[in-house]
Write a protein that holds these residues in place. Structure first.
Motif, PDB file in Angstrom:
ATOM      1  N   THR A   1       0.321  -1.396  -0.328  1.00 29.87           N
ATOM      2  CA  THR A   1      -0.416  -0.016   0.136  1.00 29.87           C
ATOM      3  C   THR A   1       0.666   1.353  -0.147  1.00 29.87           C
ATOM      4  O   THR A   1       0.851   2.298  -1.039  1.00 29.87           O
ATOM      5  CB  THR A   1      -0.710   0.524   1.444  1.00 29.87           C
ATOM      6  OG1 THR A   1      -1.933  -1.380   1.133  1.00 29.87           O
ATOM      7  CG2 THR A   1      -1.621   1.531   1.645  1.00 29.87           C
ATOM      8  N   ILE A   2       1.776   1.409   0.829  1.00 31.70           N
ATOM      9  CA  ILE A   2       2.717   2.407   1.173  1.00 31.70           C
ATOM     10  C   ILE A   2       3.436   3.005  -0.380  1.00 31.70           C
ATOM     11  O   ILE A   2       3.948   3.743  -0.329  1.00 31.70           O
ATOM     12  CB  ILE A   2       3.522   2.314   1.887  1.00 31.70           C
ATOM     13  CG1 ILE A   2       2.915   2.191   3.475  1.00 31.70           C
ATOM     14  CG2 ILE A   2       4.616   3.447   2.427  1.00 31.70           C
ATOM     15  CD1 ILE A   2       3.740   1.886   4.671  1.00 31.70           C
ATOM     16  N   ALA A   3       3.907   1.601  -0.601  1.00 31.69           N
ATOM     17  CA  ALA A   3       4.737   1.786  -1.929  1.00 31.69           C
ATOM     18  C   ALA A   3       4.043   2.435  -3.301  1.00 31.69           C
ATOM     19  O   ALA A   3       4.480   3.023  -4.304  1.00 31.69           O
ATOM     20  CB  ALA A   3       5.438   0.420  -2.694  1.00 31.69           C
ATOM     21  N   VAL A   4       2.829   2.081  -3.207  1.00 32.33           N
ATOM     22  CA  VAL A   4       2.095   2.311  -4.561  1.00 32.33           C
ATOM     23  C   VAL A   4       1.587   3.733  -4.418  1.00 32.33           C
ATOM     24  O   VAL A   4       1.719   4.928  -5.018  1.00 32.33           O
ATOM     25  CB  VAL A   4       0.181   1.623  -4.430  1.00 32.33           C
ATOM     26  CG1 VAL A   4      -0.551   2.356  -5.312  1.00 32.33           C
ATOM     27  CG2 VAL A   4       0.685  -0.211  -4.796  1.00 32.33           C
ATOM     28  N   LEU A   5       1.618   4.463  -2.935  1.00 35.82           N
ATOM     29  CA  LEU A   5       1.184   5.694  -2.806  1.00 35.82           C
ATOM     30  C   LEU A   5       2.387   6.381  -3.029  1.00 35.82           C
ATOM     31  O   LEU A   5       2.373   7.447  -3.639  1.00 35.82           O
ATOM     32  CB  LEU A   5       0.616   6.162  -0.909  1.00 35.82           C
ATOM     33  CG  LEU A   5      -0.577   5.193  -0.658  1.00 35.82           C
ATOM     34  CD1 LEU A   5      -1.134   5.202   0.627  1.00 35.82           C
ATOM     35  CD2 LEU A   5      -1.927   6.163  -1.076  1.00 35.82           C
ATOM     36  N   ILE A   6       3.736   6.285  -2.452  1.00 34.57           N
ATOM     37  CA  ILE A   6       4.431   6.460  -2.962  1.00 34.57           C
ATOM     38  C   ILE A   6       4.901   7.109  -4.628  1.00 34.57           C
ATOM     39  O   ILE A   6       5.724   7.797  -5.060  1.00 34.57           O
ATOM     40  CB  ILE A   6       5.685   6.444  -2.577  1.00 34.57           C
ATOM     41  CG1 ILE A   6       6.177   6.348  -1.091  1.00 34.57           C
ATOM     42  CG2 ILE A   6       7.193   6.242  -2.637  1.00 34.57           C
ATOM     43  CD1 ILE A   6       6.878   5.312  -0.363  1.00 34.57           C
ATOM     44  N   ALA A   7       4.529   5.506  -4.848  1.00 30.27           N
ATOM     45  CA  ALA A   7       5.030   6.075  -6.524  1.00 30.27           C
ATOM     46  C   ALA A   7       3.551   6.913  -6.806  1.00 30.27           C
ATOM     47  O   ALA A   7       4.155   7.111  -7.909  1.00 30.27           O
ATOM     48  CB  ALA A   7       4.540   3.625  -7.353  1.00 30.27           C
ATOM     49  N   LEU A   8       2.611   6.799  -6.919  1.00 33.70           N
ATOM     50  CA  LEU A   8       1.784   7.300  -6.993  1.00 33.70           C
ATOM     51  C   LEU A   8       1.800   8.558  -7.191  1.00 33.70           C
ATOM     52  O   LEU A   8       2.259   9.958  -8.038  1.00 33.70           O
ATOM     53  CB  LEU A   8       0.462   7.014  -6.702  1.00 33.70           C
ATOM     54  CG  LEU A   8      -0.459   6.211  -7.410  1.00 33.70           C
ATOM     55  CD1 LEU A   8      -1.867   6.008  -6.596  1.00 33.70           C
ATOM     56  CD2 LEU A   8      -0.880   5.986  -8.357  1.00 33.70           C
ATOM     57  N   ALA A   9       3.215   9.371  -5.983  1.00 34.84           N
ATOM     58  CA  ALA A   9       2.666  10.694  -5.340  1.00 34.84           C
ATOM     59  C   ALA A   9       4.317  10.819  -6.470  1.00 34.84           C
ATOM     60  O   ALA A   9       4.073  12.008  -7.159  1.00 34.84           O
ATOM     61  CB  ALA A   9       3.531  10.675  -4.507  1.00 34.84           C
ATOM     62  N   GLY A  10       5.762  10.599  -6.769  1.00 31.58           N
ATOM     63  CA  GLY A  10       6.418  10.353  -7.641  1.00 31.58           C
ATOM     64  C   GLY A  10       6.217  11.127  -8.862  1.00 31.58           C
ATOM     65  O   GLY A  10       6.010  11.283  -9.353  1.00 31.58           O
ATOM     66  N   ILE A  11       4.592   9.982  -9.623  1.00 32.79           N
ATOM     67  CA  ILE A  11       4.223  10.262 -11.206  1.00 32.79           C
ATOM     68  C   ILE A  11       3.531  11.490 -11.343  1.00 32.79           C
ATOM     69  O   ILE A  11       3.565  11.996 -11.747  1.00 32.79           O
ATOM     70  CB  ILE A  11       3.370   8.643 -11.183  1.00 32.79           C
ATOM     71  CG1 ILE A  11       4.220   8.270 -11.299  1.00 32.79           C
ATOM     72  CG2 ILE A  11       2.306   8.934 -12.327  1.00 32.79           C
ATOM     73  CD1 ILE A  11       2.685   6.542 -11.627  1.00 32.79           C
ATOM     74  N   LYS A  12       3.046  12.214 -10.339  1.00 25.38           N
ATOM     75  CA  LYS A  12       1.819  12.955 -10.199  1.00 25.38           C
ATOM     76  C   LYS A  12       2.752  14.464 -10.255  1.00 25.38           C
ATOM     77  O   LYS A  12       2.360  14.922 -10.088  1.00 25.38           O
ATOM     78  CB  LYS A  12       1.130  13.171  -8.243  1.00 25.38           C
ATOM     79  CG  LYS A  12       0.235  14.452  -8.469  1.00 25.38           C
ATOM     80  CD  LYS A  12      -0.513  14.917  -9.061  1.00 25.38           C
ATOM     81  CE  LYS A  12      -1.944  16.061  -9.287  1.00 25.38           C
ATOM     82  NZ  LYS A  12      -1.684  16.284  -9.642  1.00 25.38           N
ATOM     83  N   TYR A  13       3.907  14.061  -8.713  1.00 27.80           N
ATOM     84  CA  TYR A  13       4.979  15.583  -8.621  1.00 27.80           C
ATOM     85  C   TYR A  13       5.310  15.194 -10.051  1.00 27.80           C
ATOM     86  O   TYR A  13       6.103  16.217 -10.626  1.00 27.80           O
ATOM     87  CB  TYR A  13       5.764  14.935  -8.102  1.00 27.80           C
ATOM     88  CG  TYR A  13       7.294  16.313  -7.809  1.00 27.80           C
ATOM     89  CD1 TYR A  13       6.864  16.903  -7.176  1.00 27.80           C
ATOM     90  CD2 TYR A  13       8.447  16.122  -8.622  1.00 27.80           C
ATOM     91  CE1 TYR A  13       8.662  17.546  -6.507  1.00 27.80           C
ATOM     92  CE2 TYR A  13       9.752  16.622  -8.798  1.00 27.80           C
ATOM     93  CZ  TYR A  13       9.663  17.175  -7.735  1.00 27.80           C
ATOM     94  OH  TYR A  13      10.773  18.427  -6.883  1.00 27.80           O
ATOM     95  N   THR A  14       5.872  14.229 -10.880  1.00 28.99           N
ATOM     96  CA  THR A  14       6.576  14.638 -12.474  1.00 28.99           C
ATOM     97  C   THR A  14       5.719  15.530 -13.356  1.00 28.99           C
ATOM     98  O   THR A  14       5.638  15.900 -13.884  1.00 28.99           O
ATOM     99  CB  THR A  14       7.460  13.287 -12.850  1.00 28.99           C
ATOM    100  OG1 THR A  14       7.781  12.704 -11.687  1.00 28.99           O
ATOM    101  CG2 THR A  14       7.876  13.253 -14.230  1.00 28.99           C
TER     102      THR A  14
END
Length: 378
Positions: free
Chosen positions: A344-357
C-alpha cells in the motif's frame, strides 16, 4: 560539395597507433595519415581503407565531380562510445559543409554497422568494402591464429573466461576446498558470458568514461557514484554472509532456494536502495548547481524507496513463514500485515512520484509556451 567520400576507423587505430586526431579532411591530409598509420602498423587494414577512399576520390574528380574525402575515427572501446564519437564528428562536419551525398568506405562488416548512422544524416550512394588480397603463406593457420589472438576484442572474449577459471581453481586449491572450484568456475564464467551477451561491457565503458569526466570536472556525481559502488559492494557481501550462515548450517535442501534468496534480499535490500539513492543524490546536486530541472530524479528516488518496500515486505513474509525471522516479524500473520502495508505504502509513494513529475512537466510546458509567445510578440 556534391559527393563526400567517408572512410571509417571505428576502433580509432589512427589515434591509438598513428597519434592523429580526426576528422581528417582532404586528399593530402589523408595520404599523410595513411602513410603514418602504415608505418606505425603495416598490417592494419585501415591503411588500405584510406587509400581505397583516395582512389575513389581521384576517380570522382576525374569525372568532374565536386568531391572531397574525410576520415572519421571512433574509440578503442568499440560500441556505443566509438559510434557516438563518430556521429558527433559527422554532425560537426555537416554543419560546416553542404554535402549532398556520400560514398561509405570500410574494411569490413564491423565498420559497416555505422551505415545507418551516416544514412540518417545524409544520402549514401554506395558502400565500398576494401578487401586486402594476401599471399598463400600469409593465409596459413599460424598467421591467422596469431592475428586473431592479438586482436583485443577477440583475446578478451577468449582469454578472460579461461583466466577466471584458472584463478578461481587456484584460490579453491589454496583454501583446501577443491569441491567448490567447479561451482565457482561455472558461476564466474556464466556471469561473464551474461555480461558480454547482454552488451553490458558497452554500458560499463560508457559509464566509466562519464565518471572520469565527472572527476575531471569536479562534479558531485563522482563522489556519489563512488559511494554508491562501495555501498553496493557492502550490500552484496553482507547478504552473502547471511546466506552462507544458513547454507553452511543445514544446506540448500533443508531451507530451499527461495528461502535463501529471500534471506539475501531481506538483508541487503535497503543497502541496495541506499546505494541507488546516493547515486541519484549526486545527480540532483549537480542539476541544481546547473539550474536544470530535478523533478525526474526526485521521482526516481521515490520509486527506489517504493521498490525497496515491496522487496522488503515480500522477503519478510517468506522468512516469517519459514520461521527464520526474529522479533515481531517472526509471527507469520503479522509479517503478512507488514507485506500488505508495504504494498500500500509503495503504491502511494509511486503515485506521488508520478503526480510530482506530471505537475512539473505541465509547468515546464506552460513556461515554454509563454516564452514562445513573448518571442513572437518581440
Amino acid at each position: 560539395m556534391q559527393t563526400l567520400v567517408i572512410c571509417i576507423d571505428r576502433d580509432n587505430d589512427l589515434g591509438e597507433k598513428a597519434k592523429l586526431g580526426t576528422p581528417i579532411v582532404g586528399r593530402e591530409a589523408n595520404v599523410q595519415a595513411a602513410v603514418a598509420l602504415g608505418i606505425a602498423d603495416p598490417e592494419d587494414s585501415d591503411t588500405n581503407t584510406i587509400f581505397g577512399g583516395i582512389r575513389i576520390l581521384d576517380e570522382l574528380r576525374a569525372k568532374g565531380a565536386d568531391s572531397e574525402i574525410v576520415s572519421f575515427a571512433g574509440d578503442k572501446n568499440v560500441g556505443v562510445i566509438s559510434d557516438q564519437k563518430i556521429a558527433e564528428q559527422l554532425e560537426t562536419f555537416l554543419k560546416m559543409n553542404d554535402v549532398q551525398r556520400a560514398i561509405f568506405v570500410s574494411d569490413g562488416a564491423e565498420d559497416e554497422t555505422l551505415v545507418p548512422i551516416v544514412q540518417s544524416r545524409m544520402k549514401i550512394d554506395s558502400v565500398k568494402r576494401i578487401v586486402v588480397m594476401q599471399s598463400e603463406n600469409l593465409e596459413s593457420t599460424y598467421y591467422i591464429l596469431k592475428h586473431v589472438f592479438s586482436d583485443p576484442k577477440i583475446s578478451q572474449t577468449f582469454f578472460v573466461p579461461l583466466g577466471l577459471a584458472f584463478l578461481i581453481y587456484a584460490i579453491f586449491l589454496l583454501a583446501r576446498y577443491p569441491e567448490g572450484a567447479v561451482v565457482g568456475i561455472l558461476a564466474a564464467v556464466g556471469l561473464y558470458m551474461l555480461y558480454r551477451g547482454f552488451g553490458l561491457d558497452d554500458i560499463v565503458a560508457l559509464e566509466k568514461e562519464r565518471l572520469w569526466d565527472a572527476f575531471l570536472e569536479q562534479r558531485m556525481v563522482f563522489i556519489s557514484y563512488t559511494a554508491a559502488l562501495l555501498t553496493l559492494l557492502v550490500a552484496t557481501v553482507y547478504g552473502a554472509i547471511e546466506v552462507w550462515k544458513l547454507y553452511s548450517a543445514e544446506g540448500v535442501w533443508y531451507h530451499g532456494t527461495l528461502t535463501l534468496v529471500s534471506v539475501f534480499i531481506n538483508a541487503s535490500v535497503w543497502w541496495y536502495a541506499g546505494a541507488l539513492l546516493l547515486a541519484n543524490l549526486g545527480k540532483i546536486f549537480d542539476l541544481r548547481m546547473e539550474n536544470r530541472p530535478i523533478y525526474k530524479n526526485i521521482s526516481i528516488s521515490l520509486f527506489v524507496i517504493a521498490t525497496g518496500l515491496l522487496f522488503w515486505g515480500a522477503s519478510t513474509y517468506i522468512l516469517a513463514t519459514a520461521s527464520l525471522s526474529e522479533g515481531v516479524t517472526n509471527d507469520a500473520a503479522l509479517a503478512l500485515q507488514y507485506f500488505v502495508y508495504s504494498i500500500t505504502i509503495a503504491v502511494l509513494i509511486a503515485l506521488a512520484g508520478i503526480k510530482y513529475t506530471m505537475s512539473n512537466q505541465s509547468l515546464g510546458n506552460e513556461d515554454r509556451v509563454k516564452g514562445k509567445r513573448k518571442n513572437k510578440i518581440m
